[in-house]
Design a protein around this motif. Structure first.
Motif, PDB file in Angstrom:
ATOM      1  N   LYS A 189       0.911  -1.279  -0.023  1.00  0.00           N
ATOM      2  CA  LYS A 189      -0.025  -0.037   0.102  1.00  0.00           C
ATOM      3  C   LYS A 189       0.788   1.157   0.182  1.00  0.00           C
ATOM      4  O   LYS A 189       0.572   2.249  -0.548  1.00  0.00           O
ATOM      5  CB  LYS A 189      -0.973   0.054   1.282  1.00  0.00           C
ATOM      6  N   LYS A 205      -3.346   0.854   7.734  1.00  0.00           N
ATOM      7  CA  LYS A 205      -3.438  -0.304   6.898  1.00  0.00           C
ATOM      8  C   LYS A 205      -2.209  -0.918   7.115  1.00  0.00           C
ATOM      9  O   LYS A 205      -1.233  -0.139   6.947  1.00  0.00           O
ATOM     10  CB  LYS A 205      -3.414   0.067   5.463  1.00  0.00           C
ATOM     11  N   VAL A 232      -7.102  -3.516   6.718  1.00  0.00           N
ATOM     12  CA  VAL A 232      -7.517  -2.253   7.212  1.00  0.00           C
ATOM     13  C   VAL A 232      -8.397  -2.368   8.281  1.00  0.00           C
ATOM     14  O   VAL A 232      -9.290  -2.734   8.222  1.00  0.00           O
ATOM     15  CB  VAL A 232      -8.393  -1.802   5.673  1.00  0.00           C
ATOM     16  N   GLU A 250      -3.730   6.510   7.058  1.00  0.00           N
ATOM     17  CA  GLU A 250      -4.366   7.509   5.819  1.00  0.00           C
ATOM     18  C   GLU A 250      -5.627   8.266   6.437  1.00  0.00           C
ATOM     19  O   GLU A 250      -6.178   8.036   7.508  1.00  0.00           O
ATOM     20  CB  GLU A 250      -4.924   6.653   4.941  1.00  0.00           C
ATOM     21  N   GLU A 251      -5.737   9.492   5.898  1.00  0.00           N
ATOM     22  CA  GLU A 251      -6.807  10.229   6.162  1.00  0.00           C
ATOM     23  C   GLU A 251      -8.194   9.541   5.648  1.00  0.00           C
ATOM     24  O   GLU A 251      -8.196   8.854   4.585  1.00  0.00           O
ATOM     25  CB  GLU A 251      -6.608  11.366   5.236  1.00  0.00           C
ATOM     26  N   MET A 304     -11.653   9.164   3.917  1.00  0.00           N
ATOM     27  CA  MET A 304     -12.304   9.741   2.880  1.00  0.00           C
ATOM     28  C   MET A 304     -14.083   9.395   3.046  1.00  0.00           C
ATOM     29  O   MET A 304     -14.063   8.244   3.427  1.00  0.00           O
ATOM     30  CB  MET A 304     -11.918   9.422   1.549  1.00  0.00           C
ATOM     31  N   GLU A 339     -18.437   4.136  -2.760  1.00  0.00           N
ATOM     32  CA  GLU A 339     -17.356   3.427  -3.313  1.00  0.00           C
ATOM     33  C   GLU A 339     -17.853   2.812  -4.889  1.00  0.00           C
ATOM     34  O   GLU A 339     -18.999   2.232  -4.814  1.00  0.00           O
ATOM     35  CB  GLU A 339     -16.803   2.196  -2.435  1.00  0.00           C
ATOM     36  N   GLU A 358      -7.538   2.076  -3.445  1.00  0.00           N
ATOM     37  CA  GLU A 358      -6.457   1.127  -3.599  1.00  0.00           C
ATOM     38  C   GLU A 358      -6.645   0.614  -4.791  1.00  0.00           C
ATOM     39  O   GLU A 358      -7.377   0.755  -5.815  1.00  0.00           O
ATOM     40  CB  GLU A 358      -6.670  -0.131  -2.503  1.00  0.00           C
TER      41      GLU A 358
HETATM   42  P1  AMP Z   1      -8.405  -1.326   0.798  1.00  0.00           P
HETATM   43  O1  AMP Z   1      -8.236  -2.812   1.187  1.00  0.00           O
HETATM   44  O2  AMP Z   1      -7.488  -0.379   0.769  1.00  0.00           O
HETATM   45  O3  AMP Z   1      -9.412  -1.292  -0.359  1.00  0.00           O
HETATM   46  O4  AMP Z   1      -9.584  -1.131   2.031  1.00  0.00           O
HETATM   47  C1  AMP Z   1     -10.877  -1.548   2.361  1.00  0.00           C
HETATM   48  C2  AMP Z   1     -11.705  -0.888   2.661  1.00  0.00           C
HETATM   49  O5  AMP Z   1     -11.620  -0.014   3.507  1.00  0.00           O
HETATM   50  C3  AMP Z   1     -12.045   0.064   1.406  1.00  0.00           C
HETATM   51  O6  AMP Z   1     -12.932  -0.593   0.443  1.00  0.00           O
HETATM   52  C4  AMP Z   1     -12.827   1.082   1.902  1.00  0.00           C
HETATM   53  O7  AMP Z   1     -14.354   0.853   2.606  1.00  0.00           O
HETATM   54  C5  AMP Z   1     -12.031   1.411   3.484  1.00  0.00           C
HETATM   55  N1  AMP Z   1     -10.938   2.503   3.137  1.00  0.00           N
HETATM   56  C6  AMP Z   1      -9.743   2.177   2.925  1.00  0.00           C
HETATM   57  N2  AMP Z   1      -9.030   3.349   2.812  1.00  0.00           N
HETATM   58  C7  AMP Z   1      -9.869   4.162   3.180  1.00  0.00           C
HETATM   59  C8  AMP Z   1      -9.875   5.811   2.991  1.00  0.00           C
HETATM   60  N3  AMP Z   1      -8.717   6.352   3.105  1.00  0.00           N
HETATM   61  N4  AMP Z   1     -11.061   6.410   3.751  1.00  0.00           N
HETATM   62  C9  AMP Z   1     -12.005   5.849   4.108  1.00  0.00           C
HETATM   63  N5  AMP Z   1     -12.315   4.359   3.668  1.00  0.00           N
HETATM   64  C10 AMP Z   1     -11.279   3.693   3.423  1.00  0.00           C
END
Ligand code: AMP
Ligand code: GLY
Length: 428
Positions: A103, A143, A153, A184-185, A187, A191, A282
């Motif tokens: 990441k 993460k 996450v 991470e901030e 958001m 989605e 991501e």
């Molecule tokens: P990822 O494995 O990075 O896709 O993260 C899994 C889930 O976490 C995502 O589908 C989002 O629902 C949530 N997520 C990840 N990063 C963020 C972020 N910076 N802000 C808000 N939600 C996030």
């Protein structure tokens, strides 16, 4: 041509089903496969972590293309090992596969290429993470840097939870994946996922989808690999897709190429549709599971030819990807206990009775035992339907689900709810 497909889930069944429709394919082999994949491919025993064995098989059988379904072999460098022997591969080499494997790698790339994404800090120790986390406010996103099967996450809403998560990650709770932790901030927005094929130079859009990550109706309960999906994701309008291409996908492909690690394969972008426009959450270096099942259901064309063009770097010769105007929706039937401890071995009956142009059941985690189809994994079946609307596809998918006897299984009953509600609102 002869193709070797690696993987054993519903994604790979959808790929096998579509590849087998190509008039250009002579023999399609699959390893390790599953009983559904066996309907479209010759199953062989091969260990994807043994690169020499995979290469030797390809030479022996005259394989023209290896299609890698899951991320682990890509992050492990199987692409490099096969390409070094002159074998064409659909899927990136090890260095560009870090888009999924690290990441922090992806966040740094976004920073270099000015790609919209959440603000972040990479940390390498508990002390550093504790010192940095206060800058983010709450909720904050924590993460594990490496591959964590979708579980890496954590989004704490209190300082205590945040500290517990950091202690867990740096305490080894996520194994090697947590040796580095990205903060991470947070958001906000809806989605959606966007898919693009690239050979490192040219890019073709491959459609959009939305999935349901939580195990329970109403998007409740623990996260899973995905309990259902649909395509298209209409929130990702043509205008937003053009923005995603221009601001996210194109700079990613160009930057990696300029840095000497061109990306070849599918880019699966997880996006947050924020007030400021789409931002990258991501990347995955593979098709989504179960997103692939709905994309393949809509794909119109010769998949073998297209994936070979990606692998051979000749995507420029290929016209735009054509997807059906129809909607597709898939419902995951999982084994009770999923995602924690799925019950294996439960009997499944009635799949053969699911028929019709609008329906297809993909096998995700099944096995055959003494002539009986049984559950052999967390996610077991992907009941997939098409329709002129998401609501119609949803109705057909659940009617088919209701005809399948799988007493030790369960599914969500609301896959597609967001889009079904939007369609109803638009019609009234
Ligand atoms: P990822 O494995 O990075 O896709 O993260 C899994 C889930 O976490 C995502 O589908 C989002 O629902 C949530 N997520 C990840 N990063 C963020 C972020 N910076 N802000 C808000 N939600 C996030
Ligand atoms: N369904 C989400 C994924 O494949 O990562």
């Amino acid at each position: 041509m002869n193709i070797l497909l690696l993987g054993s889930g519903g994604r790979e069944h959808a790929l096998a089903w579509k590849l087998a429709q190509s008039p250009r394919v002579d023999v399609l082999y699959a390893a390790p496969g599953n009983p559904g994949i066996a309907q479209s491919a010759t199953i062989v025993t091969l260990d994807a972590t043994d690169h020499d064995a995979v290469a030797a098989f390809c030479t022996e059988k005259g394989i023209d293309l290896v299609v890698v379904g899951p991320e682990a072999p890509l992050v492990d460098g199987l692409g490099n090992s096969l390409r070094a022997k002159g074998i064409a591969v659909f899927g990136p080499d090890k260095a560009p596969a870090q888009l999924e494997g690290s990441k922090g790698f992806t966040k740094d790339l976004c920073a270099r290429a000015n790609i919209p994404t959440a603000g972040y800090v990479r940390t390498t120790s508990l002390e550093q993470a504790r010192a940095e986390i206060a800058k983010f406010g709450l909720p904050v996103v924590i993460k594990a840097d490496g591959l964590a099967a979708g579980k890496g996450v954590i989004i704490p809403t209190t300082a205590e939870e945040a500290d517990a998560a950091l202690m867990d990650m740096y305490g080894g709770g996520f194994g090697a994946a947590g040796a580095e932790v990205v903060l991470e901030e947070f958001m906000t927005g809806e989605e959606a996922s966007f898919f693009a094929l690239t050979d490192g130079k040219d890019i073709l859009a491959f459609g959009s989808a939305q999935d349901h990550k939580r195990v329970g109706d109403g998007d409740t309960g623990p996260n899973t690999g995905g309990m259902g999906a649909y395509s298209p994701a209409r929130v990702l309008t043509a205008e937003l897709q053009a923005q995603v291409m221009e601001r996210i996908i194109r700079p990613t492909v160009d930057t990696l190429a300029a840095e000497g690690i061109p990306y070849s394969g599918v880019l699966f972008a997880g996006l947050m549709l924020t007030d400021e426009g789409p931002k990258l959450i991501e990347y995955n270096a593979r098709f989504g599971d179960p997103e692939c099942q709905v994309l393949m259901t809509r794909f119109q064309g010769d998949l073998a030819e297209l994936l070979l063009a990606v692998a051979n770097g000749t995507l420029a010769d290929y016209g735009p990807v054509k997807l059906s105007d129809e909607c597709a929706l898939t419902v995951v039937m999982a084994a009770k206990g999923y995602p924690a401890t799925p019950e294996k071995g439960g009997a499944i009956d009635g799949i053969d009775a699911v028929s019709g142009d609008h329906l297809k059941v993909f096998h995700a985690g099944t096995a055959e035992k003494d002539g009986q189809l049984v559950a052999n994994g967390g996610r077991v079946l992907n009941v997939t339907a098409t329709g002129s609307s998401i609501a119609e596809a949803q109705g057909r998918a659940y009617a088919a689900v209701d005809g399948i006897a799988f007493p030790t299984g369960f599914c969500r009953r609301d896959i597609g709810w967001r889009e079904v509600a939007r369609e109803a609102a638009a019609a009234s």
